[in-house]
Scaffold this active site. Structure first.
Site, short mmCIF file in Angstrom:
data_model
loop_
_atom_site.label_atom_id
_atom_site.label_comp_id
_atom_site.label_asym_id
_atom_site.label_seq_id
_atom_site.Cartn_x
_atom_site.Cartn_y
_atom_site.Cartn_z
N SER A 96 0.84 -1.20 0.00
CA SER A 96 0.00 0.00 0.00
C SER A 96 0.88 1.25 0.00
O SER A 96 1.98 1.23 0.54
CB SER A 96 -0.87 -0.05 1.26
OG SER A 96 -2.01 0.75 1.10
N PRO A 97 0.38 2.34 -0.59
CA PRO A 97 1.21 3.56 -0.59
C PRO A 97 1.49 4.06 0.82
O PRO A 97 0.59 4.09 1.65
CB PRO A 97 0.35 4.57 -1.37
CG PRO A 97 -1.03 4.01 -1.36
CD PRO A 97 -0.90 2.52 -1.26
N GLN A 144 1.19 6.77 -6.91
CA GLN A 144 -0.02 7.45 -6.45
C GLN A 144 0.23 8.95 -6.53
O GLN A 144 1.20 9.45 -5.94
CB GLN A 144 -0.33 7.06 -5.00
CG GLN A 144 -1.64 7.64 -4.49
CD GLN A 144 -1.84 7.40 -3.01
OE1 GLN A 144 -0.99 7.78 -2.20
NE2 GLN A 144 -2.95 6.80 -2.64
N TYR A 162 -7.48 14.80 1.35
CA TYR A 162 -6.64 15.67 0.52
C TYR A 162 -7.53 16.43 -0.46
O TYR A 162 -8.76 16.35 -0.39
CB TYR A 162 -5.55 14.84 -0.17
CG TYR A 162 -4.63 14.20 0.86
CD1 TYR A 162 -3.89 14.98 1.75
CD2 TYR A 162 -4.52 12.82 0.97
CE1 TYR A 162 -3.06 14.41 2.71
CE2 TYR A 162 -3.69 12.23 1.93
CZ TYR A 162 -2.97 13.03 2.80
OH TYR A 162 -2.17 12.47 3.75
N ARG A 172 -8.02 5.99 -5.41
CA ARG A 172 -8.24 5.62 -3.99
C ARG A 172 -9.31 6.54 -3.41
O ARG A 172 -9.27 7.75 -3.59
CB ARG A 172 -6.94 5.75 -3.19
CG ARG A 172 -7.10 5.24 -1.77
CD ARG A 172 -5.78 5.11 -1.06
NE ARG A 172 -5.57 3.71 -0.71
CZ ARG A 172 -4.83 3.29 0.31
NH1 ARG A 172 -4.20 4.15 1.08
NH2 ARG A 172 -4.69 2.01 0.57
N ARG A 179 1.44 -1.15 6.90
CA ARG A 179 2.37 -1.32 8.04
C ARG A 179 3.03 -2.70 8.08
O ARG A 179 4.23 -2.78 8.38
CB ARG A 179 1.63 -1.00 9.34
CG ARG A 179 1.28 0.49 9.45
CD ARG A 179 0.24 0.75 10.51
NE ARG A 179 -1.02 0.09 10.20
CZ ARG A 179 -2.05 0.05 11.02
NH1 ARG A 179 -1.97 0.63 12.21
NH2 ARG A 179 -3.17 -0.54 10.66
C1 FMN Z 1 3.55 5.48 7.36
C2 FMN Z 1 2.29 5.47 6.53
C3 FMN Z 1 2.19 6.31 5.45
C4 FMN Z 1 1.05 6.31 4.63
N1 FMN Z 1 0.99 7.06 3.49
C5 FMN Z 1 -0.03 6.91 2.62
C6 FMN Z 1 -0.01 7.50 1.33
O1 FMN Z 1 0.98 8.09 0.92
N2 FMN Z 1 -1.09 7.38 0.54
C7 FMN Z 1 -2.18 6.66 0.94
O2 FMN Z 1 -3.15 6.57 0.20
N3 FMN Z 1 -2.20 6.05 2.13
C8 FMN Z 1 -1.16 6.15 2.96
N4 FMN Z 1 -1.16 5.47 4.14
C9 FMN Z 1 -2.30 4.58 4.44
C10 FMN Z 1 -1.95 3.16 4.02
O3 FMN Z 1 -1.77 3.04 2.62
C11 FMN Z 1 -3.04 2.18 4.45
O4 FMN Z 1 -4.25 2.51 3.80
C12 FMN Z 1 -3.25 2.21 5.95
O5 FMN Z 1 -2.02 2.26 6.65
C13 FMN Z 1 -4.02 0.96 6.43
O6 FMN Z 1 -3.32 -0.20 6.09
P1 FMN Z 1 -2.47 -1.06 7.17
O7 FMN Z 1 -3.41 -1.40 8.25
O8 FMN Z 1 -2.02 -2.27 6.36
O9 FMN Z 1 -1.32 -0.24 7.64
C14 FMN Z 1 -0.03 5.48 4.97
C15 FMN Z 1 0.07 4.66 6.09
C16 FMN Z 1 1.23 4.62 6.85
C17 FMN Z 1 1.31 3.68 8.04
#
Ligand code: FMN
Ligand code: FAD
Length: 787
Positions: free
Chosen positions: A416-417, A495, A576, A624, A719
């Site tokens: 994921s981004p 993204q 955003y 997204r 994560r």
């Molecule tokens: C450090 C960090 C940075 C993130 N940056 C982005 C991002 O640049 N773009 C985005 O759409 N989501 C971003 N997210 C959200 C994640 O892509 C994801 O949707 C969210 O962390 C839930 O997934 P997880 O439970 O697997 O961490 C970020 C999450 C984390 C933890």
């Protein structure tokens, strides 16, 4: 508790009787009276079900009660799912069925033998009419008068669900816990059936309100209901009658209480909580409450301490069960969704609906069923997606390929981004990004996302965010794309986004979403509303500003193509700029870009169209979205998300990346494992659009479960990939799945990982076998006793 107590129990159902038994057994000096308004042998309902786990609890709490139950129960391990002429069987579950009347009789007998006083035909209109008691147990059922009298204190909540159901019986013995799904001229029917003694089974028919009304059952008496069910399920019943006993149509109430006790009065069983019958009976919960409450009296020296201990120690377990029941009942409330699934997927989706049973879990319970799921999945991937995957030694679903537009990803795992806030001066992705994204790609995921990358300098979230608006940035991204493509099979997606009102903030670890201490730049949003109280005030973006931002997105898409990305994603989520147009919480415009959802989508769609035009037609595009603002009543909800996806699909979107929240500080997300997946599931089913799901998905088992159940096509983990970039490689070793490409220089590690996991899996299997031994013995004893 060392002091003897005077205990009044109101309600002689399973909860009240079992508590009286356990307390009297713990200390025969307790003076316990159970008051029951009905006669001793008056009872409604047919059979109750206990899982193996509940049987273990009952056995540990009072072996005598368990022995009496064991003499009378029917035991089975199979679940049969009957749909469209097929019977799909999953074994290894372990349940017992028992007549409710027999259960009450044996509990009464045990209570009497211990010296509990049972007063039947004695209604307690009010606790004031009870004799002086040290403890009053309100076990007075779903309509508890005691709870109602002190409602201001207990603060009960009632969530009346819309589906209709009735408790009925039949003389047909079902060999397994049976779910029967069928459609007639009125709608879709679900029948749950289980045997509770030879020649008798409980039947629970359920349907949505529309079906029930169309069938005229709102005007039916019990005899007409019986006739309707006998007609509808004639082939299943084989000529056996449907039996009724107060079998009126009901709506299920989800009951919770904020407080569980008041002075010396405590709630247990249905008076305290309900949990939808589809995941286990209320009887189980009532008896487990009794075990917990009696345990608290064993642990504490005063009534007040014991009641506090009961609430503290039991609440989490009850809430977990209620949450699982909630998720489960919602599954049954969406018949049009599950009806679209082919039988095997419907069966898998049904079994895994409450998240307690998973892909791995089903394989362990019943290896043959697990193998059937894999074979069916391989057939589906071959016939629907036209991939030449093996069918004789089929792959776990997560290792099967998928196509987004014309682009093939090798497996279903997505990185994921994730913003890393680590760009070099000039917002250039540097060595950090090369290593970070390079190792993600080498780790085996089918699709790797680079973080939200700014379409212009003033579109940045933080000073550390990379951009794609200068030639130096494009050059740096080209280096990373080349590395990913040369060293992995991963497809690489950029993204692109504009931070809007969440821009000009600090690096993630220096104060997420907080304004910079110095060097802030002006920010824009759909409307001039701050994100946080201490956030900078954005200006409402002008039409000229909107055009300029649209052109920045177009430029970013061209640059992304030039750098060699395989796919792009437009960031329309998380509050955003584009997201701020979509959510009613952040868009208060009075022009044609505010108001209705159509208006709020006008600008995001304009950007989408322009980017789609600029991005090569043979490369896929994703968007997204935040499928919910998590602000019920006022924010975006799943129905809006479905509409938004429809609009995007009509304009050439290839896949939707379904996130949620982060749009408003008022959000109150309901966290849990895979907590956002229901949004993806709903969108995928309603819009027939490929989806990516994300959010607290941490294991390969969950990835397989989500994909096989049809809740998403691809599964993104953020994560967990920070912890283990080799998540997919490790999973391939766990499943012994050789198809996954490992980087050649890592092959020595692969050999070892495969060997070690084979050994670990064998050890785990042995431990599980040992843990299941008592259950296996119970089943063998049951089968032996019944010849
Ligand atoms: C450090 C960090 C940075 C993130 N940056 C982005 C991002 O640049 N773009 C985005 O759409 N989501 C971003 N997210 C959200 C994640 O892509 C994801 O949707 C969210 O962390 C839930 O997934 P997880 O439970 O697997 O961490 C970020 C999450 C984390 C933890
Ligand atoms: C019609 C019906 C059929 C059901 N069938 C099944 C089934 O087949 N299988 C299954 O697993 N579950 C069934 N259930 C659910 C199940 O009965 C409950 O979840 C479970 O019994 C809860 O146990 P309890 O002891 O908390 O409450 P209950 O079993 O409801 O016991 C409460 C008792 O309190 C008594 N009472 C209430 N108020 C007073 C008062 N003021 N004074 C004296 N006595 C009072 C009632 O008469 C009742 O006997 C059924 C429920 C209903 C309503």
């Amino acid at each position: 508790m060392t002091q003897p107590l005077k205990i009044s129990v109101v309600g002689g159902g399973p909860g009240g009787l079992y508590f009286a038994i356990l307390m009297k057994k713990a200390d025969p000096r307790h003076a316990i009276t159970v008051y029951e308004r009905n006669r001793a042998d008056d009872t409604f309902g047919f059979g109750v079900v206990f899982s193996d786990e509940t049987l273990d609890n009952i056995q540990n709490a009072d072996p005598e009660t368990f022995d009496a139950i064991a003499k009378n129960f029917v035991y089975w391990g199979e679940i049969d799912i009957r749909v469209r002429g097929r019977v799909i069987r999953s074994d290894g579950h372990g349940f017992c069925g028992l007549e409710r009347r027999t259960l009450l009789m044996l509990l009464q007998e045990r209570a009497r033998a211990l010296g509990v006083e049972l007063k039947f035909q004695t209604e307690i209109p009010d606790v004031a009419s009870l004799p002086d008691s040290d403890l009053i147990v309100a076990a007075d059922g779903i309509n508890s008068a005691i709870r109602a009298k002190f409602a201001d204190h207990f603060k009960p909540s009632f969530d009346w669900r819309k589906n209709k159901f009735a408790w009925c019986g039949t003389t047909k013995s079902f060999p397994a816990f049976t779910f029967d799904f069928r459609e007639n001229e009125h709608g879709i029917w679900i029948l749950g059936a289980y045997q509770y003694k030879p020649g008798m089974s409980t039947l629970v028919p359920e349907c949505d309100e529309e079906t029930w009304l169309r069938a005229g059952l709102d005007k039916a008496d019990e005899a007409q209901t019986v006739a309707y069910l006998e007609r509808t399920f004639a082939d299943l019943l084989d000529g056996h009658p449907v039996l009724s006993n107060r079998s009126v149509w009901r709506n299920f109430p989800m009951i919770k209480n904020e407080r569980w006790y008041r002075d010396n009065i405590v709630l247990i069983g249905d008076a305290l909580h309900t949990a939808h019958y589809s995941i286990g009976s209320g009887t189980k919960l009532a008896m487990e409450d009794s075990i917990a409450l009696a345990g608290s009296f064993a642990a504490k020296q005063s009534v007040a301490d014991a009641l506090a201990h009961y609430e503290t120690t039991r609440r989490e377990e009850v809430e977990k069960t209620q949450h699982a029941a909630d998720v489960s009942l919602v599954w049954f409330e969406k018949p049009r969704r599950f009806w679209k699934l082919e039988p095997m997927q419907l069966a898998f989706s049904l079994l895994s609906r409450s998240k307690q049973i998973t892909y791995d879990n089903l394989r362990r319970r019943d290896p043959e069923f697990g193998a059937e799921v894999d074979r069916w999945w391989a057939g589906k991937v071959r016939s629907e997606l036209n991939f030449d995957v093996p069918t004789n030694n089929p792959l776990p679903p997560m290792f099967t390929p998928f196509r987004i537009g014309n682009m093939t990803v090798q497996n279903r795992v997505v990185v994921s981004p994730m913003n890393m806030y680590s760009a070099e001066p000039g917002n250039i992705p540097g060595d950090f990004h090369l290593v970070h994204l390079g190792k993600m790609a080498q780790g085996g995921a089918g699709l790797v996302f680079a973080e939200m990358t700014s379409v212009s300098e003033d579109a940045r979230i933080t000073p550390g965010c990379p951009g794609i608006y200068t030639p130096e940035q494009v050059k740096a991204w080209t280096r990373i794309c080349n590395f990913v493509h040369a060293n992995s099979e991963a497809k690489f997606c950029l993204q692109i986004g504009h931070a809007g009102r969440k821009g000009s903030t600090r690096l993630g670890w220096e104060g997420m979403d907080q304004p910079l201490i110095e060097g802030n730049w002006p920010i824009v949003s759909a409307s001039p509303l701050r994100y946080r109280k201490d956030s900078a005030l954005p200006t409402e973006i002008s039409r000229a500003g909107m055009t300029a931002v649209r052109e920045s997105f177009v430029r970013a898409a061209r640059h992304a193509h030039q750098a060699g990305f395989d796919m792009i994603e437009l960031h329309m989520a998380h509050g955003y700029l584009l997201s701020s147009f979509i959510s009613p919480l952040t868009n208060q415009r009075s022009d044609e870009y505010g108001g209705s959802l159509d208006n709020r989508m006008r600008y995001p769609l304009e950007v989408f169209d322009a980017v789609r035009e600029a991005w090569p037609a043979d490369k896929p595009m994703s968007v997204r979205i935040s499928a919910s603002d998590w602000v019920p009543g006022r924010g975006l909800d799943i129905d809006d998300a479905i509409e938004i996806t429809r609009m995007l699909k009509a304009r050439g979107l290839d896949i939707i990346d379904v996130s949620a929240g982060q749009t408003s500080i008022e959000a109150r997300p309901v966290y849990g494992r895979m907590f956002q997946t229901p949004f993806s599931d709903a969108i995928r089913s309603e819009v027939q659009m490929p989806t990516i799901t994300v959010g607290n998905i941490t294991t390969a088992d969950q990835v397989n479960t989500i994909v096989a159940a049809g809740r998403a096509d691809l599964v993104a983990l953020a994560r967990p990939h920070l912890v283990n970039p080799n998540f997919t490689l490790a999973a391939s070793a766990y499943y012994g799945c050789d198809i996954q490409k490992w980087p050649d220089p890592y092959l020595a590690g692969k050999d070892q990982a495969f060997r070690l996991t084979e050994r670990d899996n064998a050890e785990m299997a042995q431990l599980r076998e040992q843990a299941r031994a008592p259950i296996t013995q119970r089943r063998a004893a049951f089968l032996a006793s019944r010849g």
